[in-house]
Write an enzyme that holds these catalytic residues in place. Structure first.
Site, mmCIF file in Angstrom:
data_model
loop_
_atom_site.group_PDB
_atom_site.id
_atom_site.type_symbol
_atom_site.label_atom_id
_atom_site.label_comp_id
_atom_site.label_asym_id
_atom_site.label_seq_id
_atom_site.Cartn_x
_atom_site.Cartn_y
_atom_site.Cartn_z
ATOM 1 N N LYS A 66 46.372 32.540 29.302
ATOM 2 C CA LYS A 66 47.345 32.592 30.371
ATOM 3 C C LYS A 66 47.105 31.276 31.335
ATOM 4 O O LYS A 66 45.684 31.105 31.465
ATOM 5 C CB LYS A 66 47.254 33.881 30.966
ATOM 6 N N CYS A 67 48.083 30.981 32.271
ATOM 7 C CA CYS A 67 47.796 30.062 33.320
ATOM 8 C C CYS A 67 48.388 30.921 34.370
ATOM 9 O O CYS A 67 48.643 32.034 34.274
ATOM 10 C CB CYS A 67 48.438 28.743 33.043
ATOM 11 N N MET A 68 48.664 30.134 35.374
ATOM 12 C CA MET A 68 49.102 30.656 36.659
ATOM 13 C C MET A 68 50.501 31.306 36.628
ATOM 14 O O MET A 68 51.184 32.342 37.135
ATOM 15 C CB MET A 68 49.157 29.604 37.758
ATOM 16 N N THR A 69 51.398 31.025 35.566
ATOM 17 C CA THR A 69 52.836 31.488 35.621
ATOM 18 C C THR A 69 53.232 31.900 34.026
ATOM 19 O O THR A 69 54.211 32.549 33.748
ATOM 20 C CB THR A 69 53.921 30.474 36.082
ATOM 21 N N ARG A 70 52.463 31.564 33.018
ATOM 22 C CA ARG A 70 53.016 31.875 31.673
ATOM 23 C C ARG A 70 51.874 31.990 30.744
ATOM 24 O O ARG A 70 50.675 31.813 31.174
ATOM 25 C CB ARG A 70 53.717 30.439 31.307
#
Length: 510
Positions: free
Chosen positions: A26-30
């Site tokens: 995961k990253c900050m939005t996806r």
């Protein structure tokens, strides 16, 4: 609030089941989900899940969820995967599955193992964890500035007692920023974080002012985050080297001592002077660029920022932002670059009204716009403008004109800067500062936003779609719960670093 467990269960079904999933990041939005067989992924079902803003297929499937929700869904997906794999272990050969997974994982690793991607990934891993603290302390600093102005103006004199409290809260993190950067850098390069923190602490220690190197007196914090990062990376390599030969019985004493000695001496005698010089040149270069060629520089930077975000190259700017903040108290680059997101908001609003009958696109835009106004642009990039093709280009045009306006203010001597990073669009207002104070910076930034919104909207309205696209897309059932028609879904879409759109639409047809 969306039920993250329900979304996780639906994602597993749409991704072809737990056995089709290699790993989840995961990253900050996806979410980035590695899959074994793309044919088993039901992209339409993924896009139809409530809470999913966009889904891009590929060996590394991209599921855009937005900030906050992505964290909860990632945890629930991992739990669901563990449970599903535990239930199916009796029916499958664990050794065969492990061998197959290892082979595919190695294949993916080799494909993405390029020097540029690795460097970007590591820079991102060092600085991204610091962004929440940067935002928090920056906002507190902005609040403190307002309180100070009210107190000194005599309107609310009792606020003067609160200003020192807020000042300590805001400045504590920034005073030790080099330490936190060094800890993350050491961890990322295989060292011990606390030893990296010790090395970073050497750079900010007050006693550095008593040291003379190459005929020049050092200053606490000289070289800033660049010096701290370089010293910690060196320390990580020294630590790994020492662990290979140090006897087990003496490793506890030899390894950390040798690491701090070598990296500390290198920091004091080499890295701090060198990084300090680089930091000064960055400050001089940024100031010169925007003060002498502000309009042109702003146009270029504002227009290129969305492609930088899409490819992940924007992470390389984080050390530059933090260096400028350390030098002059604010970064002049962030407000210019934030115009890219503003242009995208204007483009997304135009798409919403141009494709009024497409309920799927309308639902996605309604979900992603609030995050966009708060400075989180990835849902709009991957959920709206990029899959449609031309609106991504027109969004960049809006950002370019907005950046030119900010550059014009800088060129006229009314510098527009930000005292912290991590925020943009309307959420950046409390963090603004400049050579003429907050008011002038806010005026310049607001003008840039309005121009970026407006140009992004009208450029998309008139040039964002061909006539055939308007006919095909402006229906309720054209797109299967997503934005990209079945015959235009980009094949093999993987990591955003692999998806660089061109004016000819080489990757996303327009």
């Amino acid at each position: 609030m969306a039920d993250s467990r329900v979304i996780a269960d639906q994602l597993l079904i749409g991704l072809g089941g737990a056995e089709n999933i290699i790993d989840v990041e995961k990253c900050m939005t996806r979410l980035r989900v590695g899959v074994r067989d793309q044919d088993r992924v039901d992209v339409a079902a993924l896009r139809a899940i409530a809470g999913v803003l966009a889904a891009l297929p590929g060996d590394n499937c991209q599921i855009v969820l937005g900030p906050g929700l992505v964290d909860r869904v990632a945890i629930d997906v991992e739990s669901a995967l563990s449970a599903a794999r535990a239930e199916g272990s009796a029916a499958s050969s664990a050794a065969q599955l492990a061998d197959k997974g290892a082979a595919i994982r190695q294949q993916n690793k080799q494909r993405n193992n390029t020097p540029v991607k690795n460097a970007l990934r590591r820079i991102s891993n060092i600085f991204v964890p610091l962004i929440p603290a940067l935002i928090a302390c920056g906002l507190i600093a902005g609040i403190n500035g307002i309180l100070t102005n009210l107190a000194t103006s005599g309107q609310v004199p009792w606020l003067a007692t609160l200003s020192p409290i807020f000042s300590v809260m805001a400045s504590g993190f920034f005073a030790l920023l080099a330490v936190f950067v060094a800890m993350n850098a050491a961890k990322e390069f295989g060292g011990t974080p606390i030893i990296g923190g010790v090395i970073g602490g050497i750079i900010v220690a007050p006693g550095v002012a008593n040291i003379v190197v190459w005929g020049q007196q050092l200053a606490p914090g000289q070289g800033g985050v660049l010096g701290a990062m370089a010293a910690a990376i060196l320390g990580a390599y020294v630590e790994r080297w020492a662990r290979r030969w140090a006897p087990d019985v003496l490793a506890l004493f030899i390894v950390p001592t040798l690491t701090v000695l070598i990296a500390g001496l290198a920091a004091l005698f080499l890295l701090m002077p060198a990084a300090g010089w680089v930091s000064i040149q960055i400050g001089i270069g940024a100031t010169w660029l925007l003060s002498t060629a502000g309009v042109f520089a702003g146009f270029v930077l504002g227009g290129l920022f969305l492609p930088l975000v899409m490819t992940g190259l924007h992470q390389t700017l984080t050390p530059i932002h933090t260096t400028l903040i350390e030098q002059v108290g604010y970064t002049t680059l962030l407000p210019v670059l934030a115009m890219g997101g503003a242009g995208q908001i204007g483009a997304a609003i135009a798409v919403f009204f141009r494709l009024r009958r497409n309920t799927s696109i309308g639902r996605t835009i309604k979900s992603a716009l609030p995050a966009g106004f708060l400075g989180v642009g990835e849902p709009l990039i991957y959920g709206v403008t990029l899959p449609l093709g031309r609106p991504f280009i027109t969004a960049c045009i809006g950002g370019a004109f907005g950046g030119a306006v900010i550059g014009l203010f800088d060129q006229l001597g009314y510098t527009v800067g930000a005292i912290a990073i991590g925020a943009s669009d309307v959420s950046l207002f409390p963090l603004l500062q400049g050579s003429q104070g907050w008011g002038a910076a806010a005026l310049g930034y607001a003008c840039g936003l309005i121009v970026a919104y407006t140009v992004g909207f009208f450029a998309t309205w008139f040039f964002g779609f061909t006539r055939d696209q308007l006919v095909r897309l402006n229906t309720e059932d054209t797109i299967d719960a997503g934005l990209v028609p079945a015959d235009e879904t980009p094949a093999g879409a993987e990591d955003p670093a692999d998806q660089i759109p061109t004016l000819a639409g080489a990757h996303y047809r327009s």
